[in-house]
Design a protein around this motif. Structure first.
Motif, short mmCIF file in Angstrom:
data_model
loop_
_atom_site.label_atom_id
_atom_site.label_comp_id
_atom_site.label_asym_id
_atom_site.label_seq_id
_atom_site.Cartn_x
_atom_site.Cartn_y
_atom_site.Cartn_z
N LEU A 32 0.84 -1.20 0.00
CA LEU A 32 0.00 0.00 0.00
C LEU A 32 0.87 1.25 0.00
CD1 LEU A 32 -2.86 -0.89 2.52
CD2 LEU A 32 -3.10 -0.49 0.07
N PRO A 33 0.41 2.32 -0.66
CA PRO A 33 1.20 3.57 -0.67
C PRO A 33 1.51 4.04 0.74
CG PRO A 33 -0.63 3.71 -2.20
CD PRO A 33 -0.84 2.46 -1.41
N GLN A 34 2.70 4.56 0.93
CA GLN A 34 3.14 5.01 2.25
C GLN A 34 3.26 6.53 2.28
OE1 GLN A 34 6.64 2.92 3.62
NE2 GLN A 34 6.07 1.05 2.52
N LYS A 35 2.95 7.11 3.44
CA LYS A 35 3.09 8.56 3.59
C LYS A 35 4.56 8.93 3.62
CE LYS A 35 -1.23 9.11 6.17
NZ LYS A 35 -1.86 9.55 7.44
N PHE A 36 4.83 10.17 3.21
CA PHE A 36 6.21 10.65 3.21
C PHE A 36 6.73 10.78 4.64
CE2 PHE A 36 4.99 12.80 -0.92
CZ PHE A 36 5.66 11.87 -1.70
N GLY A 37 7.91 10.25 4.87
CA GLY A 37 8.59 10.49 6.14
C GLY A 37 9.38 11.79 6.04
N LYS A 38 10.28 12.00 6.97
CA LYS A 38 11.08 13.23 6.99
C LYS A 38 11.93 13.33 5.73
CE LYS A 38 14.33 15.84 9.84
NZ LYS A 38 15.15 15.84 11.08
N ALA A 39 12.59 12.21 5.37
CA ALA A 39 13.44 12.22 4.17
C ALA A 39 12.61 12.47 2.92
CB ALA A 39 14.18 10.88 4.05
N GLY A 40 11.41 11.88 2.86
CA GLY A 40 10.54 12.08 1.72
C GLY A 40 10.10 13.53 1.58
N LYS A 41 9.79 14.17 2.71
CA LYS A 41 9.37 15.58 2.67
C LYS A 41 10.52 16.48 2.24
CE LYS A 41 5.76 15.02 6.18
NZ LYS A 41 5.35 15.33 7.57
N ILE A 42 11.72 16.18 2.71
CA ILE A 42 12.90 16.95 2.29
C ILE A 42 13.12 16.79 0.78
CG2 ILE A 42 15.42 17.12 2.48
CD1 ILE A 42 15.09 16.35 5.44
N TRP A 43 13.00 15.54 0.31
CA TRP A 43 13.16 15.25 -1.12
C TRP A 43 12.16 16.05 -1.95
CZ3 TRP A 43 15.94 13.56 -4.99
CH2 TRP A 43 15.34 13.05 -6.14
N VAL A 44 10.89 16.02 -1.55
CA VAL A 44 9.86 16.76 -2.28
C VAL A 44 10.14 18.27 -2.21
CG1 VAL A 44 7.41 17.36 -2.33
CG2 VAL A 44 8.09 14.99 -1.99
N GLY A 45 10.56 18.75 -1.04
CA GLY A 45 10.88 20.16 -0.89
C GLY A 45 11.99 20.61 -1.83
N ILE A 46 13.03 19.79 -1.95
CA ILE A 46 14.14 20.12 -2.86
C ILE A 46 13.65 20.17 -4.30
CG2 ILE A 46 16.33 19.26 -3.80
CD1 ILE A 46 16.93 18.14 -1.00
N LEU A 47 12.87 19.18 -4.70
CA LEU A 47 12.35 19.14 -6.07
C LEU A 47 11.46 20.34 -6.36
CD1 LEU A 47 11.47 15.34 -6.51
CD2 LEU A 47 13.51 16.55 -7.31
N VAL A 48 10.59 20.68 -5.40
CA VAL A 48 9.70 21.84 -5.59
C VAL A 48 10.52 23.12 -5.72
CG1 VAL A 48 7.94 23.26 -4.49
CG2 VAL A 48 7.70 20.78 -4.48
N ALA A 49 11.56 23.26 -4.89
CA ALA A 49 12.41 24.46 -4.95
C ALA A 49 13.08 24.59 -6.32
CB ALA A 49 13.46 24.40 -3.84
N ILE A 50 13.60 23.47 -6.84
CA ILE A 50 14.25 23.50 -8.16
C ILE A 50 13.23 23.86 -9.24
CG2 ILE A 50 15.47 22.11 -9.89
CD1 ILE A 50 16.63 20.48 -7.56
N CYS A 51 12.02 23.31 -9.12
CA CYS A 51 10.96 23.62 -10.08
C CYS A 51 10.59 25.10 -10.03
CB CYS A 51 9.73 22.77 -9.80
SG CYS A 51 9.92 21.02 -10.22
N LEU A 52 10.54 25.68 -8.84
CA LEU A 52 10.20 27.10 -8.71
C LEU A 52 11.26 27.99 -9.34
CD1 LEU A 52 8.76 27.18 -5.06
CD2 LEU A 52 7.49 27.43 -7.21
N VAL A 53 12.53 27.62 -9.16
CA VAL A 53 13.60 28.38 -9.81
C VAL A 53 13.46 28.29 -11.33
CG1 VAL A 53 16.10 28.53 -10.16
CG2 VAL A 53 15.20 28.10 -7.88
#
Length: 452
Positions: A32-53
């Motif tokens: 079953l799909p798993q919720k993002f842990g701390k590492a997952g949230k950091i990963w998503v945050g980095i990707l979103v930041a790069i996309c915003l730039v």
């Protein structure tokens, strides 16, 4: 793989042995799909930041025009088209792995099909977007449909990319339907918004015999259809280059050359995703060392085939050494592009072959490293397909500014390119958060068959 379903009975009535048994519960809980842990949230945050730039850089390009890039009269196709060819290539093997594995009944590939489908969908989305970015004004994409001429290979590319996109989405969606039913059966594991989304896209699925027959028939039709479409999209993309009269592009080898390269980079991307998801979600029982070993053998074969086409692509013009291609070839082999060229060849083909010929090299970690090497080497190879040729036109450059004789992407180009790459990873990450990475129903059926 055929579902274990009794005629006209829904899934909840026909699979209690799998769903309620200890082994079945373990499989479902693992997949079953798993919720993002701390590492997952950091990963998503980095990707979103790069996309915003990247979005900010694209805003600057829209405001000031393509002058913010370093593309000029000669290098009118720069890093954007390199990225487009890369995305098209990386999306190929996703659909083909799914189609070929399903049509041939390759059971060991079942845990890899959805990973491949997610990569295919994400890759083709950003292949389309990067073309719009390259056009400068977004409305020009609309004009392609409104005023396009069928004589132009660009229109052929638009048609096959659009077709490929819809088939890829459907090929991801149809096999998901039985899993969506299981997700709705375990509502407590998902948020209310996700459950509404699951109900919206899959509440009609009851798992009846008739539905399964229709679904299997639709999947088979899509698998058969997507194979020629996938080959066509890469052939047509190669024709965009081959029908443009430039040194290095004037080749009848380009269609097979592009397809072979797409197979390789797509397989490398699947290997990287296999390793990352295996580690992140603890899927060692489902994505085993045997899967890496088999994929390693496939990557070796594809590397050898692509290396052959590279030798074929360069050996003939190098032997003839026509005056028009002399500067281009010298620049690639010994000139300013030589470091990138030899890096792409060694990293993307030769070293992977050497490593993967040995069984220890086909273990998960070495395979992950090789997969990264293949993907990185493939990106630089696409850059080399575009740029050196444009800097060596048949008519030598005379009385042009010095900046026209060289090309290095501006920060806006790099930002948009990195944003598109991050966006692709973000789409794959979101799909993996919403849907099971490994098909649950197929895994349950395989467990049931094994138990019997």
């Amino acid at each position: 793989m055929e579902n274990v379903i009794i005629k006209d009975k829904p899934i909840k009535d026909t699979l209690p042995k799998d769903i309620n048994s200890a082994a079945g519960d373990k499989i479902i809980n693992d997949l079953l799909p798993q919720k993002f842990g701390k590492a997952g949230k950091i990963w998503v945050g980095i990707l979103v930041a790069i996309c915003l730039v990247g979005m900010f850089a694209y805003y600057r390009q829209l405001r000031y025009g393509l002058v913010v890039t370093n593309m000029r009269d000669y290098v009118s196709w720069g890093i954007y088209i390199s990225n487009f060819v890369f995305f098209v290539a990386i999306s190929l093997v996703g659909s083909l792995i799914t189609a070929i594995f399903r049509l041939l009944g390759v059971k060991w590939g079942a845990p890899l099909t959805r990973i491949a489908e997610m990569i295919a969908v994400a890759g083709i989305i950003f292949a389309s977007l990067i073309i719009i970015v390259d056009m400068g004004s977004p409305e020009r994409f609309y004009y392609l449909f409104l005023y396009g001429r069928i004589q132009s290979p660009i229109i052929w590319d638009v048609i096959v990319i659009t077709t490929y996109f819809f088939i890829s989405v459907l090929l991801l969606y149809y096999p998901l339907l039985p899993d969506i039913k299981i997700l709705l059966h375990h509502k407590e594991r998902s948020s209310q918004k996700l459950n509404k989304f699951y109900s919206f896209i899959g509440s009609f699925w009851k798992g009846s015999h008739k539905q399964n027959l229709l679904s299997n028939k639709a999947i088979n039709v899509l698998c058969i259809t997507i194979i020629p479409v996938a080959f066509t999209i890469h052939t047509v993309t190669s024709w965009l280059f081959a029908t443009t009269y430039r040194p290095g592009w004037d080749s009848t080898n380009f269609g097979a050359y592009f397809i072979a390269g797409a197979f390789l980079v797509g397989a490398g991307a699947v290997v990287v995703a296999m390793y990352v998801f295996r580690k992140a979600y603890h899927l060692e029982k489902y994505i085993t060392d045997s899967h890496f070993d088999k994929m390693g053998k496939i990557v070796v074969l594809l590397s050898l085939v692509y290396l052959y086409f590279n030798v074929n692509e360069f050996l003939t013009p190098f032997f003839k050494m026509k005056e028009s291609e002399r500067g281009y070839l010298n620049d690639m082999f010994t000139g300013s592009f030589a470091p990138v060229f030899w890096f792409a060849i060694l990293t993307g083909m030769i070293l992977p072959i050497i490593i993967l010929l040995f069984k220890k090299g086909r273990r998960p970690l070495p395979m992950f490293i090789v997969g990264v090497m293949v993907v990185v080497g493939a990106w630089f190879k696409r850059y080399l397909i575009v740029t050196p040729t444009l800097l060596h036109p048949f008519l030598p450059m005379h009385d042009v500014p010095e900046a026209y004789r060289h090309y290095f992407p501006s920060w806006e180009e790099w930002a948009i390119t990195m944003g598109s790459l991050a966006g692709t990873l973000l789409v794959i990450t979101i799909l993996a958060r919403i849907f099971p990475i490994i098909p649950i129903q197929e895994t349950l059926n395989e467990h049931h068959e094994t138990a019997e």
